[in-house]
Structures are given as C-alpha cells and as structure tokens.
Design an enzyme around this catalytic site. Structure first.
Site, PDB file in Angstrom:
ATOM      1  N   HIS A  86       0.957  -1.197   0.023  1.00  0.00           N
ATOM      2  CA  HIS A  86      -0.168  -0.127  -0.104  1.00  0.00           C
ATOM      3  C   HIS A  86       0.716   1.064   0.019  1.00  0.00           C
ATOM      4  CE1 HIS A  86       0.508   0.154   4.428  1.00  0.00           C
ATOM      5  NE2 HIS A  86       0.661   0.724   4.654  1.00  0.00           N
ATOM      6  N   ASP A 103       0.206  -7.680   1.072  1.00  0.00           N
ATOM      7  CA  ASP A 103       0.548  -6.043   1.596  1.00  0.00           C
ATOM      8  C   ASP A 103       2.120  -5.888   1.628  1.00  0.00           C
ATOM      9  OD1 ASP A 103       0.199  -3.883   1.793  1.00  0.00           O
ATOM     10  OD2 ASP A 103      -0.261  -3.445   4.009  1.00  0.00           O
ATOM     11  N   SER A 146       4.815   2.873   8.193  1.00  0.00           N
ATOM     12  CA  SER A 146       4.003   1.355   7.197  1.00  0.00           C
ATOM     13  C   SER A 146       5.266   0.906   6.046  1.00  0.00           C
ATOM     14  CB  SER A 146       3.024   1.576   6.334  1.00  0.00           C
ATOM     15  OG  SER A 146       2.017   2.029   6.656  1.00  0.00           O
ATOM     16  N   GLY A 171       3.805   6.118   8.196  1.00  0.00           N
ATOM     17  CA  GLY A 171       4.231   6.514   7.607  1.00  0.00           C
ATOM     18  C   GLY A 171       5.778   5.180   8.142  1.00  0.00           C
ATOM     19  N   GLY A 206      -5.564 -27.798   1.404  1.00  0.00           N
ATOM     20  CA  GLY A 206      -6.999 -28.378   1.224  1.00  0.00           C
ATOM     21  C   GLY A 206      -7.793 -28.826   2.022  1.00  0.00           C
TER      22      GLY A 206
END
Length: 468
Positions: A121, A151, A225, A223, A281
C-alpha cells in the site's frame, strides 16, 4: 574538720562499692543495638519462587538493536497521478487534468545489493518511486514485484556502495512479551525508533482468517508502514503494516507482517516473479465454546475440518471431515489464523506435519502442500481445476469445475439447472483451462466491462450468462 572530711570520703567510697556490687552481681546483661542511616528495608517478592528478586536498575538495552537497524531503514516516496477537479477548460477541451500526489512510507534494506522490502500500500499505483537512506542520499527505485494479499512489495535501488542491511529472525520463535523495536520514518523523520513488546501473534484484522499479524504496543504512526520490527539483537521480526485506531493516530495497537511470511514472499518475487502459495486443502474454522457446542464436541481449541478439497494434499493424506487440527510442525493451533499464518510461509510441495484429534484419539499426519487450484469466482462460488475424469463426464476438452455454489446465488443457479460439478468453459469469451486463467481474466477486466460466463450444465448443455 578532719573528722568531717574522713566521714565524707568513707561515705563516697561506700557508695561506689555498693553501686559496683549491684552492677556486677544483681543487674541483668543487656545488648546494645546500633542502627545506621543507610539500612535498606527488606522487600518480599510477589513470586513464590525463592530468590526471584528483580533488580530495578536493570532495564533492556536497545542500543545494539538500534545501531544495527537505523541505517538499514529507508524513507520511501511514491508519486502517483490522480484526476483533479474538472475546470471549464477541461470540459470544453474534453480532457481531465492530472495532478501529482505524493505518498510516503518506510522500507527495510535486506541485502547489500539494494533490495528493499516495504508494504504494497506504500507504493500502490506509483508513477515514480524514490528511496532516501539514513545518510540523506536519494535513489530512484525499481519495483520488482508485489503481493497485495500479504501487503508486501519488493524494491531495488542501484547504489555505488554496499548497503547496510537487516538480517531475518525466525518469527515463529518470537514470544509474547518479548521486547521489540519499531524503526521507521513517520512524518518524514529519519530513523525514528520506538520500543514495546509483542502483545499477541497470529492476529487477523479481516475477519476471514486470511491474515496473521504480529501485534505490538511499540508506537507506530502514519509513515511507519513498511518499516522494521526488530528484536533486541536488531534482527527483523516483522514489517510494520497497520495500526488499530479510530482517529488515524497510534493508540496502542500496531501490527506487523511476520518476517517468515515476508521473507518467503520476497524470495518468491525474486525467483519466480510471483508468489508460490502452497495449500493444505481443507475448509473449516477455529473452535470456541459456541462452535464446539454446535458441532457436539468438547474441544474448544484447534481448527475444525468442515470439508476436504478433492484431490488436495489433505485429501491424499487421509484427513477427514470432523478432524481437529491441534498442531502444525509442533506449533500449537488455537485458531484458524495460527494455521494460515504458518502455511503462508510455505510453498507447493513442502511437507507439513499435523497433529489431529479424531474421535478422541490423536493422529500424526504428513501432508504435501499442493499448488492453489481453487478460487472463489464472484457470483458463482468456488471453482477448481478439472481432472480428465471431470472433462470426460461432460465431453469437454477444457474448463474449470464448480465445487461450491455461492450461498447468496445458489437458488438462482439451481433453478437454472446449474449445480456443483458443472464445468465453466470460458469467461468473457476467453477459454479457461485453469484457475490461474480465471484469475488473470478478472484481473485484466475493467470495472465497466460485463461478466460473461459460458458453462456446461448438469444435462451436458452449453449455456451463457451475462452479468452487469
């Protein structure tokens, strides 16, 4: 006169002898206690373990961790183009003005060659990317690859020297209560360091058990991040990604992508160009008192297997509906995000060892993870890759198989003769041979384009459906 002096002297001597005899023979012996001004009071420990005293003068030393990290954490600037407000000139000329918007975040150098890990992001929709090091040198950055699911994004800069970098720690070994540092560039400040502890692990913020964050109380602000969460040795435990806040500012909860997941993602991006996901699965959910009561079982911890995907690793390993997964690779499973978090660091063909509870007995099972062959197609439901047997049944030479109808639209499909097991042969007039084909078609589809699905129904007839 002499008689008077003699009498006084004899009286005095008599008194001395009398007092001396009393002190020597009649008075009891008493000890003298001397106290000093610096005597410390005794404190009892709150613990019942002997010698469990804590020296209040001893505090964690974060200087080594800070020294090993600050020069490897960078400032990331992202320039995007967005449409500005329409003007009369734009209206008459038939065009719309574009304006640049600048976003900022942090990143972590992970090797001397200039590879940098950050959040997806932070760099999303970037037209230009630049990176500023702690020594104030700025470089243009190349986007190597991204994974929106976790992300995580990988950048590359070409520096004229070997760069300082942070080494990875094993996030599975990180413990709740362990001291950590958050290092980043909030508010365009270089190398800001905050301290806290790991508050929890395997946190899911989506409500779908698709995430598995490390939660910390180290102060993290906008900031931060893409910045580093490191242990007291300065080793990377996680990538700071999100905060929980009603105001947009830090209020005590921040979340980081575990280093094991981040490391696996960037290694895949560097080697394959995309992320290789290995799946177990199964479908199911984490146990709690209410869920256990509904299922008529006593266990309240673990992951309950509600169904097993056909031909998956779990199916081939003999996992059954009703099994309860208690451990994976000796890691305790209390909730579904514990399981998904560990699997997110695995690839297809990796082997995991499960401890299962089945009808009250414990079983150990080894499962070979498979490539993801299922996908939830909007409006339809879950689909998977077909087998030759599936295609032969419907006399088709390509397609994907519907294995579960969307609950919201199940009645619509069944009323039109569409059910589980039917084959989708094309989407938007493009033939599909696999789940990957379906995902690529949807990825490249515009928001205004309709969804056109061609399939073979239960009677072996081809039908086409249009959705706008």
């Amino acid at each position: 006169m002499k008689k008077i002096l003699t009498l006084v002297l004899v009286s005095a001597l008599g008194g001395v002898f009398t007092l001396g005899a009393y002190k020597l023979f009649l008075e009891k012996e008493q000890s003298v206690v001397v106290t000093t001004a610096d005597t410390k009071p005794a404190f009892l420990p709150a613990s019942n373990v002997s010698n469990a005293f804590i020296n209040s003068n001893e505090t964690p030393d974060f200087t080594l961790a800070a020294e090993n990290t600050v020069n490897a954490v960078v400032h990331v600037k992202n320039v995007t183009l967005s449409s500005g407000q329409m003007t009369l000139e734009d209206l008459f000329s038939g065009r719309r003005s574009q304006r640049a918007q600048v976003g900022t975040g942090s990143g972590v150098i992970i090797n001397a060659d200039g590879y940098i890990i950050t959040n997806n992001h932070v760099i999303n929709n970037a037209q230009e990317l630049s990176v500023t090091l702690n020594n104030n040198k700025t470089y243009n950055a190349e986007l190597v690859g991204t994974d929106p699911k976790t992300d995580i994004a990988l950048l590359k800069i070409d520096a004229d020297e070997d760069l300082p970098f942070v080494t990875f720690a094993d996030s599975d070994s990180a413990k709740i209560g362990e001291w950590v540092l958050a290092v980043g560039n909030p508010f365009n400040l270089t190398s800001t360091v905050t301290a806290g502890i790991i508050s929890a692990k395997a946190r899911d913020l989506s409500g779908t058990s698709a995430q598995s964050f490390i939660q910390t109380d180290a102060a993290v602000n906008p900031g931060n991040s893409g910045g580093a969460l490191v242990n007291t040795n300065g080793e990377l435990v996680g990538i700071n990604t999100a905060i929980s806040s009603q105001t947009g500012s830090y209020i005590g909860y921040s979340f980081a992508v575990p280093s094991n997941i981040a490391r696996k993602v960037i290694e895949d991006l560097m080697e394959y160009g995309n992320v290789q996901n290995g799946i177990l699965g199964i479908q199911g959910g984490g146990l709690n008192s209410e869920f256990a009561k509904h299922k008529g079982i006593d266990d309240t911890e673990g992951v309950y297997v509600d169904s097993v995907v056909e031909d998956s690793g779990a199916d081939k390993a003999g996992i059954q509906k009703g099994d309860i997964i208690k451990e994976i690779d000796n890691i305790k499973i209390s909730k579904f995000s514990d399981l998904t978090g560990h699997l997110s660091a695995k690839r297809p063909d990796d082997i995991v060892n499960l401890k299962l509870s089945r009808d009250g007995s414990i079983k150990m099972v080894s499962v070979t993870l498979a490539r993801n062959e299922t996908f939830r197609l909007p409006l339809v439901g879950r689909i998977k890759n077909t087998t030759p047997k599936d295609l032969k049944k419907y006399k088709a030479n390509h397609g994907v198989k519907i294995i579960e109808l969307s609950p919201q639209y199940a009645d619509y499909w069944k009323n039109n003769g569409i059910d589980k097991g039917n084959i989708i042969t094309s989407i938007n007039d493009i033939k599909v041979n696999s789940v990957d084909d379906v995902q690529n078609i949807l990825k490249n589809k515009s928001n205004t384009e309709s969804l056109r699905i061609e399939l073979i129904n239960s009677n072996g007839e081809k039908e086409r459906y249009y959705f706008r």
